[in-house]
Design an enzyme around this catalytic site. Sequence first.
Site, PDB file in Angstrom:
ATOM      1  N   HIS A   1      -9.882   6.581  -0.462  1.00  0.00           N
ATOM      2  CA  HIS A   1      -9.260   5.913   0.693  1.00  0.00           C
ATOM      3  C   HIS A   1     -10.151   4.812   1.274  1.00  0.00           C
ATOM      4  O   HIS A   1     -10.260   4.661   2.494  1.00  0.00           O
ATOM      5  CB  HIS A   1      -8.892   6.925   1.776  1.00  0.00           C
ATOM      6  CG  HIS A   1      -7.549   6.638   2.398  1.00  0.00           C
ATOM      7  ND1 HIS A   1      -7.274   5.466   3.056  1.00  0.00           N
ATOM      8  CD2 HIS A   1      -6.413   7.384   2.451  1.00  0.00           C
ATOM      9  CE1 HIS A   1      -6.020   5.499   3.496  1.00  0.00           C
ATOM     10  NE2 HIS A   1      -5.474   6.639   3.131  1.00  0.00           N
TER      11      HIS A   1
ATOM     12  N   GLU B   1       4.048  10.543   9.474  1.00  0.00           N
ATOM     13  CA  GLU B   1       3.949   9.096   9.663  1.00  0.00           C
ATOM     14  C   GLU B   1       5.079   8.542  10.531  1.00  0.00           C
ATOM     15  O   GLU B   1       5.645   7.479  10.269  1.00  0.00           O
ATOM     16  CB  GLU B   1       3.920   8.386   8.298  1.00  0.00           C
ATOM     17  CG  GLU B   1       2.722   8.761   7.453  1.00  0.00           C
ATOM     18  CD  GLU B   1       2.649   7.994   6.147  1.00  0.00           C
ATOM     19  OE1 GLU B   1       1.535   7.622   5.743  1.00  0.00           O
ATOM     20  OE2 GLU B   1       3.705   7.778   5.532  1.00  0.00           O
TER      21      GLU B   1
ATOM     22  N   LYS C   1      11.698  13.191   4.005  1.00  0.00           N
ATOM     23  CA  LYS C   1      10.355  13.084   4.580  1.00  0.00           C
ATOM     24  C   LYS C   1      10.514  13.345   6.070  1.00  0.00           C
ATOM     25  O   LYS C   1      11.198  12.588   6.762  1.00  0.00           O
ATOM     26  CB  LYS C   1       9.766  11.698   4.330  1.00  0.00           C
ATOM     27  CG  LYS C   1       8.407  11.465   4.984  1.00  0.00           C
ATOM     28  CD  LYS C   1       7.896  10.054   4.686  1.00  0.00           C
ATOM     29  CE  LYS C   1       6.547   9.804   5.348  1.00  0.00           C
ATOM     30  NZ  LYS C   1       6.023   8.433   5.047  1.00  0.00           N
TER      31      LYS C   1
ATOM     32  N   GLU D   1      -0.096   1.817  -5.971  1.00  0.00           N
ATOM     33  CA  GLU D   1      -0.366   1.507  -4.567  1.00  0.00           C
ATOM     34  C   GLU D   1      -1.846   1.333  -4.281  1.00  0.00           C
ATOM     35  O   GLU D   1      -2.251   0.410  -3.581  1.00  0.00           O
ATOM     36  CB  GLU D   1       0.217   2.608  -3.683  1.00  0.00           C
ATOM     37  CG  GLU D   1      -0.071   2.419  -2.201  1.00  0.00           C
ATOM     38  CD  GLU D   1       0.553   3.506  -1.342  1.00  0.00           C
ATOM     39  OE1 GLU D   1       0.357   3.462  -0.125  1.00  0.00           O
ATOM     40  OE2 GLU D   1       1.242   4.396  -1.889  1.00  0.00           O
TER      41      GLU D   1
ATOM     42  N   GLU E   1       8.684  -0.732  -0.248  1.00  0.00           N
ATOM     43  CA  GLU E   1       7.455  -0.385   0.468  1.00  0.00           C
ATOM     44  C   GLU E   1       6.217  -0.412  -0.409  1.00  0.00           C
ATOM     45  O   GLU E   1       5.179  -0.917  -0.011  1.00  0.00           O
ATOM     46  CB  GLU E   1       7.614   0.995   1.116  1.00  0.00           C
ATOM     47  CG  GLU E   1       6.416   1.395   1.945  1.00  0.00           C
ATOM     48  CD  GLU E   1       6.714   2.583   2.842  1.00  0.00           C
ATOM     49  OE1 GLU E   1       5.756   3.272   3.226  1.00  0.00           O
ATOM     50  OE2 GLU E   1       7.884   2.823   3.156  1.00  0.00           O
ATOM     51  N   ARG E   2       6.290   0.139  -1.579  1.00  0.00           N
ATOM     52  CA  ARG E   2       5.123   0.155  -2.454  1.00  0.00           C
ATOM     53  C   ARG E   2       5.499  -0.258  -3.864  1.00  0.00           C
ATOM     54  O   ARG E   2       4.972   0.252  -4.834  1.00  0.00           O
ATOM     55  CB  ARG E   2       4.474   1.542  -2.457  1.00  0.00           C
ATOM     56  CG  ARG E   2       3.874   1.946  -1.142  1.00  0.00           C
ATOM     57  CD  ARG E   2       2.698   1.085  -0.738  1.00  0.00           C
ATOM     58  NE  ARG E   2       2.223   1.450   0.586  1.00  0.00           N
ATOM     59  CZ  ARG E   2       1.841   0.576   1.510  1.00  0.00           C
ATOM     60  NH1 ARG E   2       1.909  -0.718   1.280  1.00  0.00           N
ATOM     61  NH2 ARG E   2       1.402   0.993   2.681  1.00  0.00           N
TER      62      ARG E   2
ATOM     63  N   ASP F   1      -3.497  11.133  -0.706  1.00  0.00           N
ATOM     64  CA  ASP F   1      -2.401  10.174  -0.797  1.00  0.00           C
ATOM     65  C   ASP F   1      -2.547   9.271  -2.018  1.00  0.00           C
ATOM     66  O   ASP F   1      -2.873   8.097  -1.880  1.00  0.00           O
ATOM     67  CB  ASP F   1      -2.354   9.325   0.479  1.00  0.00           C
ATOM     68  CG  ASP F   1      -1.146   8.403   0.526  1.00  0.00           C
ATOM     69  OD1 ASP F   1      -0.201   8.613  -0.260  1.00  0.00           O
ATOM     70  OD2 ASP F   1      -1.145   7.468   1.349  1.00  0.00           O
TER      71      ASP F   1
END
Length: 714
Positions: free
Chosen positions: A531, A301, A297, A403, A177-178, A375
């Site tokens: 962000h 999300e 988690k 990321e 994912e990252r 984040d």
Amino acid sequence: MMKVLYTFLFSSILLNTLHSQTGYDLWLGYDQLENGAAITSYQSSIQSYFIAEASDTRNIITTELDNALPKLLNQDIQQVYDQKNADVVILPASKLSPDLKKAIETASLKQEGFVIQKVNKQIVITSPSSSGLLYGTFQFIRLLQTSSSIDDLKITSNPAIDVRILNHWDNLDRSSERGYAGFSIWDWHRLPGYLPARYRDYARANASIGINGTVLTNVNSNALILTKPYIEKTKALADLFRPYGIKVYLTARFSAPIEIGGLKTADPLNEEVQKWWNDKAAEVYKIIPDFGGFLVKANSEGQPGPQNYGRSHVDGANMLAKAVKPHGGIVMWRAFVYSEDEPDDRAKQAYTEFKPLDGQFEDNVLVQVKNGPIDFQPREPIHPLFGAMPKTPLMMEFQITQEYLGQATQLVYLAPMYKEVLDTDTYTEGKGSTVSKVVDGSLHDYKMTGIAGVANIGNDLNWTGHPMAQSNWFAFGRLSWDPQLSSENIAQEWVKSSYGNDAQVVSTITKMLMSSWEASINYMTPLGLHHLMGTGHHYGPAPWVDNLSRADWTPYYYHKSDANGIGFDRTKTGSNAVAQYSGELNRKYGNLKSCPEKYILWFHHVPWDYEMKSGRTLWNELGFKYQSGINSVKNMQKDWHSLKSKIDPDLFAEVEQLLNIQLDEAKWWKNASMLYFQTYSKKDWPAMLEPAPKDLDHYKKLTFPYAPGIKPRW
């Protein structure tokens, strides 16, 4: 015969070239030390070693010494079987002779701690455990790699934190994912039968920096990992990693009882659900007796969790904790949460949800908290939960993979960021209540402590994509063991271990590393902006995005530019997120005059003409910061070019190309961001800022459907 000789020579040259050019060996290449006083001293005092250790780890220690010492010292090293005749003695604390017990203090050692001490003419490495002996061996080798004095050795070293772990955000299909260094290193399809040398080398690298755990699967989890075939696959890795002192952990999908268990609910208070998890834990531990536990988690999300059933995080975490507790396992419950209903400020939500739950979790639960409240942004103030839950062990979660920091394209050394967070004073128990004291348990007497790093490791030959990104894996491990180490000393250790002890090489690369994080902040998100990255892939700037299904998924939500100014008001006149911090930090951050300028736009909506400490207006200060970031990258290019004659040509060319990309991207960030903000400020382009070659519309039209970390939706 001649053909065979040529083939042999070619193979040898190719092997040496691969290791020297690719970075596969990480900081464990053990290149011969340069001639000088250090190597002369080492050669005369290190000619033999003795190991008194009966575990599987003994073979690893032996292999490491046989690999490292002859290469570093350019001489044969003999393993002897008489302790009295050895120059280096490695033995458990329980096997110390009476004389050594008198000379070496071991009472203060933790299970994984070690002592390296010169007693008479012998160098003794001892520990209560096999893993401690391995850590001590690697530390001893690192002393040699860095040309440190071994004349009067007396080192006692204990890990400050119990659980020191990598989180792999890797999926079962080998996507990551990252991760920006290729695909996942875990080849689930060919496990358990196929165990490439890379897995062993992964464990070796982690052990060398004191990492003792790995979560193999993505926090956006797949329940399939908890089926028996995948537990058997996991066992193969656990067996391989065990002698290196590394436990394996898995992510637990909260809805697994439904998806693979055939139940109609995953309600944590349902007896059938509880029984299913108890049975599943027993199944895992029967196959992997030292399995570490679960990372979860939940209710974030789109991930399922206890709130789907009207239950709390405590209900969910405690159900799983009770399932693994009889087997010695733990649960790491992530505090990165935000509800389906948009809050008034995303930065407040984790505190709002978790603070009231303090003291209600089982004693084998660690609440895993990101370093900042949003984040993994280039810079964030500390998460307000640190210091706010004295009855609940809080586990730090850092991101090693970049990321939001240019991914594997940019050189960004993260130890200064880790240190800024760890050294920040929460003031929750008075002055000196630093985040590191929260995490290591000393502030609130936590019985269990932990720290996690989201891994930047992939199947690229050099492991991390960018050669310099290896420094972040290294730095995370070193700081996990000892948060008091300085980021500069860690950088020097890594450079010397990776590139040798040439003074110019060490000073130049260290300088590049130490300037890189602040540079990236300046050309991406200066003065507390955050962000601003592109949607989904998080690659490059997109501050104009304001039309997603949730406002708090958009960059505009976080900078709130208008004709009056820019920044997120988190004071009493805004979301009042500052109230979640202790009184001292509340006052400091909540006042525009006392708020550190590095956070000013995080906590305040500031007028464009506001006068900064430099005497420049906010608008011009933004321009100055963006240009400073660009100038820093240019300086890194010059510094790197000065090493051309001292760096392997292929490696030099690789980093040179990446620095060229980094400069282009820094300019892209500057142009796109300042052109967009100018539509609100209506100010002239700052005089110190290089002109933008394209208009704003050009930057808005850029798309990256195949950027790493995102799957196209068409």
